[in-house]
Design an enzyme around this catalytic site. Structure first.
Site, PDB file in Angstrom:
ATOM      1  N   LYS A  11     -29.508  13.286  74.213  1.00  0.00           N
ATOM      2  CA  LYS A  11     -29.825  14.210  73.100  1.00  0.00           C
ATOM      3  C   LYS A  11     -29.818  15.464  73.706  1.00  0.00           C
ATOM      4  CE  LYS A  11     -33.485  15.903  70.872  1.00  0.00           C
ATOM      5  NZ  LYS A  11     -33.105  17.292  70.350  1.00  0.00           N
TER       6      LYS A  11
ATOM      7  N   GLY B 141     -38.319  19.584  79.365  1.00  0.00           N
ATOM      8  CA  GLY B 141     -38.804  20.399  78.364  1.00  0.00           C
ATOM      9  C   GLY B 141     -39.938  20.718  78.386  1.00  0.00           C
ATOM     10  N   SER B 142     -40.960  21.215  77.565  1.00  0.00           N
ATOM     11  CA  SER B 142     -42.109  21.974  77.633  1.00  0.00           C
ATOM     12  C   SER B 142     -43.161  20.923  78.028  1.00  0.00           C
ATOM     13  CB  SER B 142     -42.530  22.483  76.350  1.00  0.00           C
ATOM     14  OG  SER B 142     -42.342  21.479  75.280  1.00  0.00           O
TER      15      SER B 142
ATOM     16  N   GLU C 188     -39.458  16.728  83.729  1.00  0.00           N
ATOM     17  CA  GLU C 188     -39.590  17.727  84.204  1.00  0.00           C
ATOM     18  C   GLU C 188     -39.993  18.892  82.987  1.00  0.00           C
ATOM     19  OE1 GLU C 188     -38.539  18.285  87.468  1.00  0.00           O
ATOM     20  OE2 GLU C 188     -37.768  16.315  87.619  1.00  0.00           O
TER      21      GLU C 188
ATOM     22  N   CYS D 226     -36.924  27.594  84.174  1.00  0.00           N
ATOM     23  CA  CYS D 226     -38.306  27.013  84.618  1.00  0.00           C
ATOM     24  C   CYS D 226     -38.519  27.389  85.864  1.00  0.00           C
ATOM     25  CB  CYS D 226     -38.121  25.682  84.482  1.00  0.00           C
ATOM     26  SG  CYS D 226     -36.813  24.791  85.452  1.00  0.00           S
TER      27      CYS D 226
ATOM     28  N   GLU E  79     -47.078  29.583  79.956  1.00  0.00           N
ATOM     29  CA  GLU E  79     -45.666  29.828  80.252  1.00  0.00           C
ATOM     30  C   GLU E  79     -45.279  30.933  79.413  1.00  0.00           C
ATOM     31  OE1 GLU E  79     -42.838  26.529  79.666  1.00  0.00           O
ATOM     32  OE2 GLU E  79     -41.746  27.222  81.650  1.00  0.00           O
TER      33      GLU E  79
END
Ligand code: NAD
Length: 485
Positions: free
Chosen positions: A178, A231-232, A253, A287, A389
């Site tokens: 996805k 992602g977050s 990650e 990132c 972040e």
């Protein structure tokens, strides 16, 4: 190849392009213009069930395909990505807002490299054997996990999507993948490329939709045995809470708040050029960007002068214009988040040295989402702006007096993804590298990538490593076989 993009994107399941079973779609917006230019499937549990069925059907044959044959197919996918670089780069830029030149030199070439790297890698992937003198011998079988889920973010859409899919396929798994609902188009086109390259039906299934409906259906599906997620940190935490009790293999990650540590004895020319890139590359939406610049006090004022001067000249503009150094922010929601973070920094007592405002462009991009590259000073390490972040074109600068203080500041967040160290003193660089808490350290450079190296973060930046053998190990199960003499 025909890579036309239909207004309504479709899922790629069992080798067929089909709409979402619910019939529902989500708008897809070009962030440089603010205009809706397509719709993507709002897929859910039923679509994922269908994809898993297709993957299960394909798995026995794909897992038994010899590595030489897998190499040919995966390498063909790489070739087709290269052949269609112009269309893919344009699609990436329209979806994400990044400068077209960047899509052409980074995103799309790296996507083909991912396939090429793991196509060859699987032919050299060997397993261990352990000899017990005159007693027995053990050897390790590395077998595909089965059906695996790959979920990727919007900042490097095709680049990070393929970074997961390529090793998963090479290792013999069937994949339910996805992409981010914010940047779905190149993932859709990858389905067409895989079909053309001869990837058997059902081996790769690409399903579109939101994290909540489509992503979570992947995480919760009992037949999907491993999840590779980028992602977050917030989403990663939630995913881990679901996948953990189901005993799924998990690679996470996640976010970062990376320090860029600059000593006065560095190569200033190179440091300034690279620090501009590591601060504002892809509008700071990488990132690995160094969002906290830590400066040896004796370098502080000089750095400020040069850095502000160069930053002010970074042209923010239409991503299709070759002269634009900065493109659009990926979405209205993200644009609002970044502007809110700049407001918080001001309230926390930060001084905006440069930028800090939205940019209003003329013509085609009049309704797009653009922000000036922003430099902020005067904030303490413990404030929100230096802890959370932002993931935009915003950096803070802080002075330090000695190595110990630099390490202390560098490590004073919950994140631990990457760090950058600038000094010509190699001993100091090595001392710092050993003490800074991060999974990836760059000394006198940034974003130099060798795909064989372990990639990932510590602390709240993630769990596990991608890249090289690490990825192939993640996507296989190790089975020890012991034979007594
Ligand atoms: P996000 O977490 O909102 O979404 C990432 C992906 O996960 C999307 O495809 C989304 O639809 C899906 N998702 C969201 N919630 C989910 C859920 N509950 N279940 C399953 N899937 C879910 O992140 P984003 O905003 O797309 O990306 C930006 C973040 O990604 C930043 O924090 C950035 O640091 C991080 N990132 C990390 C790396 C890395 O290698 N460590 C690389 C790129 C981006």
């Amino acid at each position: 190849m025909n890579l036309t993009i239909p207004y309504h994107l479709e899922n790629f399941i069992g080798g067929n392009f089909i709409g979402p079973l619910s019939g529902n779609f989500i708008d897809n917006v070009n962030p440089a213009t603010g205009a809706v230019y397509g719709q993507i499937p709002d897929s859910g549990v039923k679509d994922i069930d269908l994809a898993v069925k297709a993957a299960k059907k394909a798995f026995p044959a794909w897992s038994a395909v010899p590595v030489e044959k897998k190499f040919i197919i995966l390498n063909k996918i790489a070739e087709l990505i290269d052949e269609n670089i112009e269309q893919l780069a344009l699609a990436e830029t329209n979806d994400n807002g990044k400068a077209l030149w960047l899509s052409k030199i980074v995103d799309i070439p790296r996507s083909s490299s991912n396939f090429r790297f793991f196509a060859t890698g699987i032919m050299h992937f060997a397993s261990e054997s352990h000899h017990m003198e005159d007693k027995a011998v053990n050897y390790t079988l590395r077998q595909p996990v089965g059906i695996v889920g790959c979920i990727s973010p919007w900042n490097l859409p095709l680049y990070l999507f393929t970074w997961k899919i390529a090793p998963a396929l090479a290792a013999g798994n069937c994949v339910i993948a996805k992409p981010s609902e914010i940047t779905p188009v190149t993932a859709f086109l990858l389905g067409k490329i895989c079909k053309e390259a001869g990837l058997p039906d059902g081996v790769l299934n690409i399903v579109h939709g939101t994290g909540q409906h489509c992503g979570e259906a992947i995480i919760k599906h009992p037949d999907i045995k491993a999840i590779s997620f980028t992602g977050s940190t917030k989403a990663g935490e939630h995913i881990a809470s679901i996948a953990g009790p189901m005993f799924k293999k998990l690679s996470l990650e996640l976010g970062g708040k990376n320090p860029n540590i600059i000593f006065n004895d560095c190569n200033w020319g190179k440091m300034l050029t690279e620090t501009i890139r590591s601060s504002f590359g892809n509008q700071g939406q990488i990132c690995l960007c160094g969002s906290r610049i830590l400066l040896e006090r004796s370098a502080y004022e000089n750095f400020k002068k040069y850095f502000i001067e160069i930053t002010k000249n970074l042209k923010v503009g239409d991503p299709l214009n070759e002269q634009s150094k900065q493109g659009a922010i990926v979405s209205k929601v993200h644009f609002d988040k970044i502007m809110h973070c700049i407001d918080i920094a001001k309230k926390e007592g930060g001084t905006i040295l440069c930028g800090g405002n939205a940019v209003k462009l003329e013509g085609r991009c009049a309704n797009g989402y653009f922000i000036e590259p922003t430099i902020i000073e005067g904030l303490t390490q413990s404030c929100k702006s230096n802890q959370e972040e932002i993931f935009g074109p915003v950096v803070t600068i802080q002075p330090f007096d000695n190595e110990e203080e630099a390490v202390e500041l560098a490590n004073a967040t919950n994140y631990g993804l990457a760090a950058i160290i600038w000094t010509e003193d190699i001993n100091k660089a090595n001392r710092m590298a050993a003490k800074v808490q991060a999974g990836i350290i760059w000394i006198n450079c940034w974003l130099v990538r060798d795909l064989r190296t372990p990639f990932g973060g510590i602390k709240n930046s993630g769990v596990g490593r991608e890249g090289g053998w690490e990825a192939l190990k993640f996507f296989t199960e190790a089975k020890n076989v012991c034979i007594q003499f």
